[in-house]
Design a protein around this motif. Structure first.
Motif, PDB file in Angstrom:
ATOM      1  N   UNK A 102      -9.146  -7.686 -20.033  1.00 45.42           N
ATOM      2  CA  UNK A 102      -9.867  -8.125 -21.238  1.00 45.42           C
ATOM      3  C   UNK A 102      -8.983  -8.147 -22.481  1.00 45.42           C
ATOM      4  N   UNK A 103      -8.174  -7.113 -22.657  1.00 46.23           N
ATOM      5  CA  UNK A 103      -7.419  -6.981 -23.904  1.00 46.23           C
ATOM      6  C   UNK A 103      -5.941  -7.334 -23.768  1.00 46.23           C
ATOM      7  N   UNK A 104      -5.491  -7.624 -22.557  1.00 51.23           N
ATOM      8  CA  UNK A 104      -4.094  -7.998 -22.368  1.00 51.23           C
ATOM      9  C   UNK A 104      -3.264  -6.863 -21.800  1.00 51.23           C
ATOM     10  N   UNK A 105      -2.495  -7.171 -20.753  1.00 49.03           N
ATOM     11  CA  UNK A 105      -1.734  -6.125 -20.066  1.00 49.03           C
ATOM     12  C   UNK A 105      -0.674  -5.506 -20.966  1.00 49.03           C
ATOM     13  N   UNK A 106      -0.004  -6.316 -21.771  1.00 46.03           N
ATOM     14  CA  UNK A 106       1.049  -5.787 -22.634  1.00 46.03           C
ATOM     15  C   UNK A 106       0.528  -4.771 -23.631  1.00 46.03           C
ATOM     16  N   UNK A 107      -0.602  -5.087 -24.233  1.00 49.57           N
ATOM     17  CA  UNK A 107      -1.189  -4.179 -25.228  1.00 49.57           C
ATOM     18  C   UNK A 107      -1.638  -2.870 -24.580  1.00 49.57           C
ATOM     19  N   UNK A 108      -2.252  -2.965 -23.402  1.00 54.17           N
ATOM     20  CA  UNK A 108      -2.750  -1.762 -22.729  1.00 54.17           C
ATOM     21  C   UNK A 108      -1.588  -0.912 -22.212  1.00 54.17           C
ATOM     22  N   UNK A 109      -0.483  -1.552 -21.836  1.00 60.18           N
ATOM     23  CA  UNK A 109       0.714  -0.791 -21.454  1.00 60.18           C
ATOM     24  C   UNK A 109       1.155   0.123 -22.592  1.00 60.18           C
ATOM     25  N   UNK A 110       1.184  -0.427 -23.804  1.00 61.46           N
ATOM     26  CA  UNK A 110       1.578   0.357 -24.982  1.00 61.46           C
ATOM     27  C   UNK A 110       0.590   1.494 -25.230  1.00 61.46           C
ATOM     28  N   UNK A 111      -0.710   1.193 -25.131  1.00 64.69           N
ATOM     29  CA  UNK A 111      -1.730   2.215 -25.362  1.00 64.69           C
ATOM     30  C   UNK A 111      -1.612   3.336 -24.328  1.00 64.69           C
TER      31      UNK A 111
ATOM     32  N   UNK B 129      -1.788   7.400 -17.891  1.00 60.92           N
ATOM     33  CA  UNK B 129      -0.973   6.924 -16.769  1.00 60.92           C
ATOM     34  C   UNK B 129      -1.696   5.825 -16.004  1.00 60.92           C
ATOM     35  N   UNK B 130      -3.006   6.002 -15.788  1.00 61.94           N
ATOM     36  CA  UNK B 130      -3.764   4.964 -15.091  1.00 61.94           C
ATOM     37  C   UNK B 130      -3.749   3.655 -15.878  1.00 61.94           C
ATOM     38  N   UNK B 131      -3.911   3.740 -17.192  1.00 58.32           N
ATOM     39  CA  UNK B 131      -3.843   2.541 -18.030  1.00 58.32           C
ATOM     40  C   UNK B 131      -2.468   1.889 -17.940  1.00 58.32           C
ATOM     41  N   UNK B 132      -1.422   2.719 -18.084  1.00 61.23           N
ATOM     42  CA  UNK B 132      -0.062   2.178 -18.032  1.00 61.23           C
ATOM     43  C   UNK B 132       0.238   1.526 -16.691  1.00 61.23           C
ATOM     44  N   UNK B 133      -0.060   2.239 -15.608  1.00 62.92           N
ATOM     45  CA  UNK B 133       0.303   1.770 -14.278  1.00 62.92           C
ATOM     46  C   UNK B 133      -0.369   0.438 -13.964  1.00 62.92           C
ATOM     47  N   UNK B 134      -1.669   0.352 -14.242  1.00 58.56           N
ATOM     48  CA  UNK B 134      -2.409  -0.872 -13.957  1.00 58.56           C
ATOM     49  C   UNK B 134      -1.895  -2.025 -14.803  1.00 58.56           C
ATOM     50  N   UNK B 135      -1.757  -1.793 -16.102  1.00 60.56           N
ATOM     51  CA  UNK B 135      -1.341  -2.862 -17.004  1.00 60.56           C
ATOM     52  C   UNK B 135       0.108  -3.279 -16.771  1.00 60.56           C
ATOM     53  N   UNK B 136       0.976  -2.310 -16.523  1.00 59.53           N
ATOM     54  CA  UNK B 136       2.387  -2.617 -16.304  1.00 59.53           C
ATOM     55  C   UNK B 136       2.569  -3.473 -15.052  1.00 59.53           C
ATOM     56  N   UNK B 137       1.903  -3.109 -13.975  1.00 59.03           N
ATOM     57  CA  UNK B 137       1.998  -3.900 -12.748  1.00 59.03           C
ATOM     58  C   UNK B 137       1.433  -5.301 -12.955  1.00 59.03           C
ATOM     59  N   UNK B 138       0.297  -5.387 -13.658  1.00 59.29           N
ATOM     60  CA  UNK B 138      -0.317  -6.703 -13.894  1.00 59.29           C
ATOM     61  C   UNK B 138       0.592  -7.591 -14.741  1.00 59.29           C
ATOM     62  N   UNK B 139       1.213  -6.993 -15.772  1.00 57.60           N
ATOM     63  CA  UNK B 139       2.091  -7.776 -16.645  1.00 57.60           C
ATOM     64  C   UNK B 139       3.285  -8.338 -15.882  1.00 57.60           C
ATOM     65  N   UNK B 140       3.847  -7.525 -14.987  1.00 56.10           N
ATOM     66  CA  UNK B 140       5.012  -7.973 -14.222  1.00 56.10           C
ATOM     67  C   UNK B 140       4.619  -9.036 -13.200  1.00 56.10           C
ATOM     68  N   UNK B 141       3.587  -8.759 -12.420  1.00 59.64           N
ATOM     69  CA  UNK B 141       3.247  -9.639 -11.312  1.00 59.64           C
ATOM     70  C   UNK B 141       2.723 -10.998 -11.782  1.00 59.64           C
ATOM     71  N   UNK B 142       2.137 -11.043 -12.972  1.00 63.02           N
ATOM     72  CA  UNK B 142       1.614 -12.318 -13.472  1.00 63.02           C
ATOM     73  C   UNK B 142       2.720 -13.258 -13.909  1.00 63.02           C
ATOM     74  N   UNK B 143       3.916 -12.721 -14.103  1.00 59.67           N
ATOM     75  CA  UNK B 143       5.032 -13.527 -14.604  1.00 59.67           C
ATOM     76  C   UNK B 143       6.062 -13.828 -13.516  1.00 59.67           C
ATOM     77  N   UNK B 144       5.712 -13.561 -12.251  1.00 59.92           N
ATOM     78  CA  UNK B 144       6.649 -13.707 -11.151  1.00 59.92           C
ATOM     79  C   UNK B 144       6.194 -14.831 -10.224  1.00 59.92           C
TER      80      UNK B 144
END
Length: 297
Positions: free
Chosen positions: A152-161, A196-211
Motif C-alpha cells: 500500500x505505501x511502497x516497499x522503499x518507504x517501509x524498508x526505511x521505517x 524486522x518483519x517490515x524490513x524483510x518483507x519490504x526489502x525483498x519486495x523492492x528487490x524482486x520487483x526490479x529484477x
C-alpha cells in the motif's frame, strides 16, 4: 516439510518455459569455489571455542582468496553462477548489504538474550524460553500485515521505517536498566522484531520487483545468502562483543551487573550497525531516484 511439499505441489503454478536457446553448461567451477569460500568463512567464524587463533585466521584468509578466485572465474565463464554485472544495480547491492547487517543484529537477540535473562534477571530455563519466544512470535504475526503495508505505501518507504524501528529498539535496550525486568526487555524486542518483519518483507519486495524474471531465482538466492552470512557473523562477532563488554572469562558464570552492562554495550553496537544500514538504504533510494543528465543513460 512433507506438508509444505504437498501444498507447494498442489497450489503453486507450474513453470511455463519457452524453447531453450541458451545451451551453456552449469558453472561447476564457480559453484565449488563459492561453496569452499563460504565453508571456510563459516568455520573461521564458529570454531575455536571462544578464541580466534591461527586456524581461524587461516580459514578466513582461505575464504577471502576463495571469494577472489570466484569473482575471477565468474568474469570469464560463459554461463556464470552469478552475473557480476547485477551488482551495478544500486538497489540490489544496497538491499544485500542492509540484509546482511540486519541479520547480524537480529542474531544478537538470540545470542545475548538467554545470558541476559538467566544471569542478569535470574530467570529459570523454562521462563527464558517463554520470553525468548516473544520475538519470533511477533515477527511471525507481523509478516502478513507487513506485506500488505508494503504493497500500500511502497516497499522503499517501509524498508526505511522497518530499519528505524529496529534501530529504536536496539537503542532502548542499550539504555534500559536491569531493574525494568521482563517487561523492559520484551517491549523493545517486540519493536525490533516487528521492524524486522517490515524490513524483510519490504526489502525483498523492492528487490524482486526490479529484477528480470530469468534472474529472480539467483537474486532470491543472493538475498538468502546475505541473510545467512549476517547470521553467522552476528553469532560470532557480536557474541565476541558481548563477551568482551561483559569483562568475563566465562560468560556463563559472569556477575549479573557485568552481563547487564555487556548487553547494553552490545545493543549500542547493534544500533550503530542499523544506522549504517539505514544510511545505505537512504543513499540507494536517493541514487535511484536521481534523474539522469541529458544524454546520459
Amino acid at each position: 516439510g512433507l506438508l509444505a511439499f504437498v501444498l507447494a505441489y498442489r497450489y503453486l503454478p507450474a513453470d511455463r518455459r519457452g524453447p531453450k536457446t541458451d545451451r551453456a553448461g552449469f558453472d561447476i567451477v564457480g559453484t565449488l569455489l563459492l561453496a569452499l569460500a563460504l565453508g571456510a568463512y563459516a568455520l573461521a567464524m564458529t570454531i575455536g571455542r571462544g578464541s580466534f587463533g591461527p586456524l581461524n585466521i587461516a580459514l578466513l584468509v582461505a575464504a577471502v582468496f576463495g571469494a577472489g578466485f570466484f569473482v575471477l572465474v565468474e568474469a570469464r565463464v560463459a554461463s556464470p553462477l552469478i552475473r557480476l554485472g547485477a551488482f551495478r544495480n544500486a538497489m540490489l547491492s544496497a538491499s544485500l548489504a542492509t540484509s546482511a547487517l540486519v541479520a547480524t543484529v537480529m542474531m544478537v537477540t538470540l545470542v545475548v538474550g538467554p545470558f541476559y535473562l538467566s544471569r542478569a534477571l535470574g530467570l529459570d530455563a523454562a521462563l527464558v524460553g517463554i520470553v525468548m519466544s516473544v520475538g519470533p512470535l511477533v515477527a511471525a504475526l507481523t509478516g502478513v500485515p507487513a506485506g500488505r503495508i508494503a504493497d500500500r505505501f511502497g516497499a522503499g518507504r517501509i524498508t526505511i521505517i522497518g530499519l528505524i524501528a529496529i534501530a529504536a529498539g536496539c537503542f532502548i535496550l542499550s539504555v534500559m536498566p536491569a531493574i525494568s525486568g521482563i517487561p523492559g526487555y520484551i517491549a523493545p524486542i517486540a519493536v525490533i522484531t516487528s521492524g524486522y518483519a517490515l524490513f524483510q518483507t519490504a526489502n525483498n519486495a523492492a528487490v524482486m520487483s526490479d529484477i528480470r524474471p530469468d534472474q529472480r531465482g539467483v537474486v532470491s538466492g543472493l538475498l538468502n545468502l546475505s541473510r545467512n552470512l549476517g547470521l553467522i557473523t552476528g553469532a560470532s562477532a557480536m557474541g565476541a562483543v558481548f563477551a568482551f563488554a561483559s569483562e568475563a572469562i566465562d560468560i556463563a558464570t559472569a556477575r549479573a551487573e557485568a552481563v547487564a552492562a555487556g548487553m547494553r554495550i552490545t545493543f549500542a553496537v547493534a544500533a550503530i550497525l542499523i544506522v549504517v544500514a539505514l544510511a545505505i538504504a537512504v543513499g540507494s533510494r536517493a541514487l535511484t531516484a536521481r534523474p539522469s543528465l541529458p544524454g546520459v543513460s
